[in-house]
Design an enzyme around this catalytic site. Structure first.
Site: not given
Ligand code: 13P
Ligand code: ZN
Length: 283
Positions: A82, A229, A231
């Site tokens: 990433d 995505n 995180a």
């Protein structure tokens, strides 16, 4: 199930109008949590690490863990770099056995972003490893909790030229999201996805998704985001689990005990995301 590349997962997501979840993993507990959630949800899944995480544990460590888990898993699994920040970082992960690579030249001028991205794409494509790139800027910092800086949105015509000249397999486009914890609700330019889609056919990637309301995420997927995505929210879920365990049992000294509490929280969070992304049941 095989250890696969992101190419086949994202093309399936594009064809069937859902998004594959890409979850940033920080240690073995995150890896176990994300894969357990994917198996329970019957979802294909992407695990990914930033260069910051790769200072904490090497790419060969993550690649080995994830490949070993994929060999035994009931769903297809990808290990992805990433926000790769240089040709060298990308090649380290490529050589370690990552099955998908992102090179992020979005902070560079347009021509330099093209040069860097094409050099990584050419190297990875020789071994059929797909490459994600970024054009425009997702705000915030990938490894920090700060955000709020300006997020210049992706220009559709530049995106078309960029994809043609680099040959990338997927593209992160900036529509107003930012990495980290939102201090104010982000203003998203969702129509921009349609504008880019008119000119660009590769699957799109949504970054900075922690804290974006579910209805907005679903709308982004309907318009063409194929990889989403997360995180920050996983980091928060893990840390809250650990803190709660230690608050309840301050004498604890066995990391397996509070590690399992963190793991359980991450798994629950990821299961919820897989429902929103529509990838549950798609494996
Ligand atoms: P968040 O930390 O905002 O979820 O962003 C994730 C991301 O885009 C990783 O590349
Ligand atoms: Zn990102």
């Amino acid at each position: 199930m095989p250890y696969v590349t992101s190419r086949e997962l994202l093309l399936d997501a594009q064809a069937r109008q859902y998004a594959v979840g890409a979850f940033n993993v920080e240690n073995m507990e995150f890896v176990q949590a994300v894969i357990a959630a994917a198996e329970e949800a019957k979802a294909p899944v992407i695990l990914q690490t930033t260069p910051g995480t790769l200072k904490y544990a090497k790419p060969w460590m993550f690649a080995a863990m994830v490949k070993a888990a994929a060999d035994r898993a009931s769903v297809p699994i990808v290990m992805h770099l990433d926000h790769g920040d240089s040709f060298a970082t990308a090649m380290n992960c490529f050589r370690a056995g990552y099955s998908s690579i992102m090179i992020d030249g979005s902070k560079q001028p347009f021509e330099e972003n093209i040069r860097l991205t094409k050099s990584v794409a050419d190297a990875c494509h020789a071994a059929e490893i797909p490459v994600e790139a970024e054009l425009g800027k997702v705000g915030g910092k990938e490894d920090d909790l700060v955000n709020g800086d300006d997020s210049p949105y992706t220009d559709p015509e530049q995106a078309c030229e960029f994809v043609e000249r680099t040959g990338v397999d997927s593209l992160a486009i900036a529509i107003g999201t930012a990495h980290g914890v939102y201090k104010v609700t982000p203003v998203l330019d969702i129509d921009r996805i349609d504008a880019v889609k008119k000119l660009v056919s590769v699957p799109f990637v949504l970054h900075g998704t922690s804290g974006v309301p579910d209805d907005k995420v679903r709308e982004c997927i309907r318009r063409g985001m194929c990889k989403v995505n997360y995180a920050t929210d996983l980091r928060i879920a893990f840390t809250e689990g650990v803190k709660a365990y230690i608050a309840k049992d301050p004498e604890v000294y066995d990391p397996k005990k509070y590690g399992a509490a963190g793991l359980a929280n991450v798994k629950q969070y990821v299961l919820g995301r897989m429902e929103v992304l529509g990838c549950a049941g798609k494996a």
